[in-house]
Enzyme design. Structure first.
Site, mmCIF file in Angstrom:
data_model
loop_
_atom_site.group_PDB
_atom_site.id
_atom_site.type_symbol
_atom_site.label_atom_id
_atom_site.label_comp_id
_atom_site.label_asym_id
_atom_site.label_seq_id
_atom_site.Cartn_x
_atom_site.Cartn_y
_atom_site.Cartn_z
ATOM 1 N N ARG A 99 0.851 -1.191 0.000
ATOM 2 C CA ARG A 99 0.000 0.000 0.000
ATOM 3 C C ARG A 99 0.889 1.244 0.000
ATOM 4 O O ARG A 99 2.107 1.138 0.142
ATOM 5 C CB ARG A 99 -1.018 -0.011 1.154
ATOM 6 C CG ARG A 99 -0.579 -0.562 2.454
ATOM 7 C CD ARG A 99 0.488 0.200 3.156
ATOM 8 N NE ARG A 99 0.146 1.588 3.336
ATOM 9 C CZ ARG A 99 0.993 2.552 3.592
ATOM 10 N NH1 ARG A 99 2.303 2.293 3.684
ATOM 11 N NH2 ARG A 99 0.604 3.801 3.754
ATOM 12 N N GLY A 100 0.242 2.418 -0.155
ATOM 13 C CA GLY A 100 1.001 3.656 -0.306
ATOM 14 C C GLY A 100 1.144 3.921 -1.799
ATOM 15 O O GLY A 100 1.506 3.006 -2.562
ATOM 16 N N ALA A 101 0.863 5.154 -2.219
ATOM 17 C CA ALA A 101 0.746 5.437 -3.657
ATOM 18 C C ALA A 101 1.968 5.015 -4.485
ATOM 19 O O ALA A 101 1.816 4.268 -5.465
ATOM 20 C CB ALA A 101 0.415 6.915 -3.853
ATOM 21 N N ARG A 126 -6.929 -0.211 -7.137
ATOM 22 C CA ARG A 126 -7.274 0.896 -6.232
ATOM 23 C C ARG A 126 -7.425 2.162 -7.079
ATOM 24 O O ARG A 126 -6.540 2.458 -7.889
ATOM 25 C CB ARG A 126 -6.217 1.067 -5.128
ATOM 26 C CG ARG A 126 -6.162 -0.141 -4.187
ATOM 27 C CD ARG A 126 -5.340 0.136 -2.956
ATOM 28 N NE ARG A 126 -6.032 1.008 -2.019
ATOM 29 C CZ ARG A 126 -5.446 1.570 -0.967
ATOM 30 N NH1 ARG A 126 -4.157 1.374 -0.739
ATOM 31 N NH2 ARG A 126 -6.130 2.339 -0.146
ATOM 32 N N GLN A 163 -2.184 2.550 9.880
ATOM 33 C CA GLN A 163 -0.867 2.611 9.216
ATOM 34 C C GLN A 163 0.137 3.420 10.040
ATOM 35 O O GLN A 163 1.334 3.146 10.007
ATOM 36 C CB GLN A 163 -0.988 3.256 7.821
ATOM 37 C CG GLN A 163 -1.698 2.404 6.790
ATOM 38 C CD GLN A 163 -3.184 2.737 6.710
ATOM 39 O OE1 GLN A 163 -3.795 3.090 7.711
ATOM 40 N NE2 GLN A 163 -3.771 2.612 5.538
ATOM 41 N N ASP A 172 -1.583 10.911 -2.215
ATOM 42 C CA ASP A 172 -1.970 9.858 -3.167
ATOM 43 C C ASP A 172 -2.206 10.413 -4.554
ATOM 44 O O ASP A 172 -2.061 9.712 -5.553
ATOM 45 C CB ASP A 172 -3.218 9.139 -2.674
ATOM 46 C CG ASP A 172 -2.826 8.189 -1.572
ATOM 47 O OD1 ASP A 172 -2.652 8.654 -0.440
ATOM 48 O OD2 ASP A 172 -2.613 6.996 -1.873
ATOM 49 N N ASN A 226 -5.147 12.667 0.080
ATOM 50 C CA ASN A 226 -4.275 11.821 0.916
ATOM 51 C C ASN A 226 -5.154 11.096 1.930
ATOM 52 O O ASN A 226 -6.379 11.283 1.983
ATOM 53 C CB ASN A 226 -3.204 12.675 1.597
ATOM 54 C CG ASN A 226 -2.129 11.828 2.265
ATOM 55 O OD1 ASN A 226 -1.627 10.882 1.663
ATOM 56 N ND2 ASN A 226 -1.779 12.130 3.502
ATOM 57 N N LYS A 227 -4.529 10.269 2.743
ATOM 58 C CA LYS A 227 -5.239 9.428 3.714
ATOM 59 C C LYS A 227 -6.291 10.201 4.485
ATOM 60 O O LYS A 227 -6.048 11.326 4.937
ATOM 61 C CB LYS A 227 -4.207 8.805 4.673
ATOM 62 C CG LYS A 227 -4.755 7.917 5.768
ATOM 63 C CD LYS A 227 -5.663 6.819 5.276
ATOM 64 C CE LYS A 227 -5.026 5.916 4.247
ATOM 65 N NZ LYS A 227 -6.051 5.067 3.525
HETATM 66 O O1 MRU Z 1 -4.569 3.445 1.959
HETATM 67 P P1 MRU Z 1 -3.076 3.574 1.924
HETATM 68 O O2 MRU Z 1 -2.381 3.010 3.108
HETATM 69 O O3 MRU Z 1 -2.506 3.076 0.603
HETATM 70 O O4 MRU Z 1 -2.845 5.141 1.947
HETATM 71 C C1 MRU Z 1 -1.551 5.656 1.962
HETATM 72 C C2 MRU Z 1 -1.508 7.107 2.099
HETATM 73 O O5 MRU Z 1 -2.517 7.786 2.153
HETATM 74 C C3 MRU Z 1 -0.154 7.751 2.062
HETATM 75 O O6 MRU Z 1 -0.129 8.896 2.858
HETATM 76 C C4 MRU Z 1 0.161 8.162 0.619
HETATM 77 O O7 MRU Z 1 0.018 7.061 -0.247
HETATM 78 C C5 MRU Z 1 1.488 8.724 0.474
HETATM 79 S S1 MRU Z 1 2.686 7.454 0.600
HETATM 80 C C6 MRU Z 1 4.188 7.920 0.171
#
Ligand code: MRU
Length: 354
Positions: free
Chosen positions: A53-55, A96, A203, A244, A254-255
């Protein structure tokens, strides 16, 4: 391994000569389990279920999944290989919907290799693998460049609040927001971090705390609803988060919870920085067309497998929110720090890369 300016201690995604290896982030911090596959369907599931996970990590994993499909193909028909690769890309692009890096990486493979006039299966295979590996390596390099750029904004003694996990575990290595924190720390700045736990999937508590403790960077964990209190007490001097998707006018997706933190930071005059590579910037999609992923209601009803409410309660579970440009002090990219007016400066920085 190429030469990088800072140490690379965590490698969450790797290419093992045709197979993709990744650290299953669902099991952290309790267990460090690596998974391996050369099957894009398995890797697509790993992205959907948030093993990966994470963009930026999603983009890199998807690129490597397409490369694995190319590597698996032992035939000699360019057309057949093209069809298989397009099928893999279609599947991976449905994992996603919000993280822009996923589409950026898949489009890059498509434009560079699949839609090119490459005439042999062998050349097409090599092009896809080479492009995917360069996406992975340039992600790490961009993170370190963002670290170097962003650490200029961090001063000795700062207490930096971060949300979710924008660390090594959300990228091919080093991290975006945590990359800035790491770089400042490696440069000798005595900083402390406040990490929000980040419900529903934790997270911050599970991943950010794990990463920072591994580095020896002091970290204090708070629940998401403590942000206003800690800011009002002067306990935070800067906010640094990842993204993201960033739109051309500076809206940052973002999250979930990021918007609330940005509002609080504005109220308390605390600089709010976003750190993301240019591969996160979507200059084409207007705000009203951005798809915010809504995930399973059970992620809210349960915490770590334990039901915490009435089983059939209605739930809202948007995974991301949108922070408007006026709440953002600056955006740190690998090409430099972007300040307002974003609608002019974001397209300028992107034009240096595409
Ligand atoms: O749902 P996730 O865990 O994939 O979300 C991740 C985030 O929102 C991060 O802040 C974002 O991807 C930046 S990661 C370098």
């Amino acid at each position: 391994m190429p030469n990088f300016p800072y140490p690379l201690k965590i490698k969450p995604i790797e290419w093992l000569d045709g197979r993709v290896r990744w650290l299953d982030t669902r099991l952290l911090p309790y267990e460090e389990v690596y998974r391996e596959s050369d099957d894009y369907e398995r890797i697509a599931k790993a992205i959907e279920d948030m093993e990966i996970r994470g963009a930026p990590a999603i983009g890199v994993a998807a690129a490597l999944a397409v490369a694995a499909e190319a590597h698996r193909y032992k035939g000699s028909s360019t057309e057949e290989l093209r069809e298989r690769l397009i099928k893999a890309i279609d599947r991976l692009s449905r994992t996603r919907p919000t993280a822009f890096n996923l589409f950026w990486a898949l489009n890059k493979i498509r434009a560079t290799c699949i839609d090119s006039d490459i005439a042999s299966a062998e050349e097409l295979r090599e092009c896809v693998i080479r492009t995917a590996l360069s996406i992975m390596e340039s992600d790490i390099r961009s993170n370190m460049e963002m670290g170097r750029n962003g650490s200029k904004l961090i001063e000795d003694g700062d207490v930096v609040l971060t949300h979710c996990n924008a660390g090594a575990l959300a990228t091919a290595g080093f991290g975006t927001a945590l990359g800035v924190i790491r770089a400042a720390w490696y440069e000798g700045k005595r900083i402390k971090v406040i990490a929000t736990e980040t419900r529903p999937l934790l997270q911050g508590a599970r991943l950010t705390v794990w990463e920072l403790r591994k580095e020896g960077i002091p970290v204090t964990l708070i629940t998401d609803n403590m942000v206003g209190y800690v800011m009002s007490k002067g306990l935070v001097t800067k906010v640094v988060v990842g993204a993201d998707r960033i739109l051309r006018d500076g809206h940052v997706i973002n999250k979930i919870g990021t918007y609330m933190i940005a509002l609080c930071a504005k109220r308390h005059n605390i600089p709010f920085y976003v750190v993301a590579p240019t591969s996160t910037i979507d200059i084409a999609t207007p705000l009203k067309e951005v798809v915010i992923e809504h995930r399973s209601p059970d992620e809210v009803r349960y915490v770590l497998g334990k039901l915490i409410t009435v089983p059939d309660v209605d739930v809202l579970n948007p995974a991301f929110d949108i922070t408007p440009p006026e709440l953002i002090t600056a955006i740190v990219t690998e090409k430099g720090i972007v300040y307002p007016p974003y609608d002019q400066n974001i397209p300028r920085v992107v034009s240096q890369t595409r």
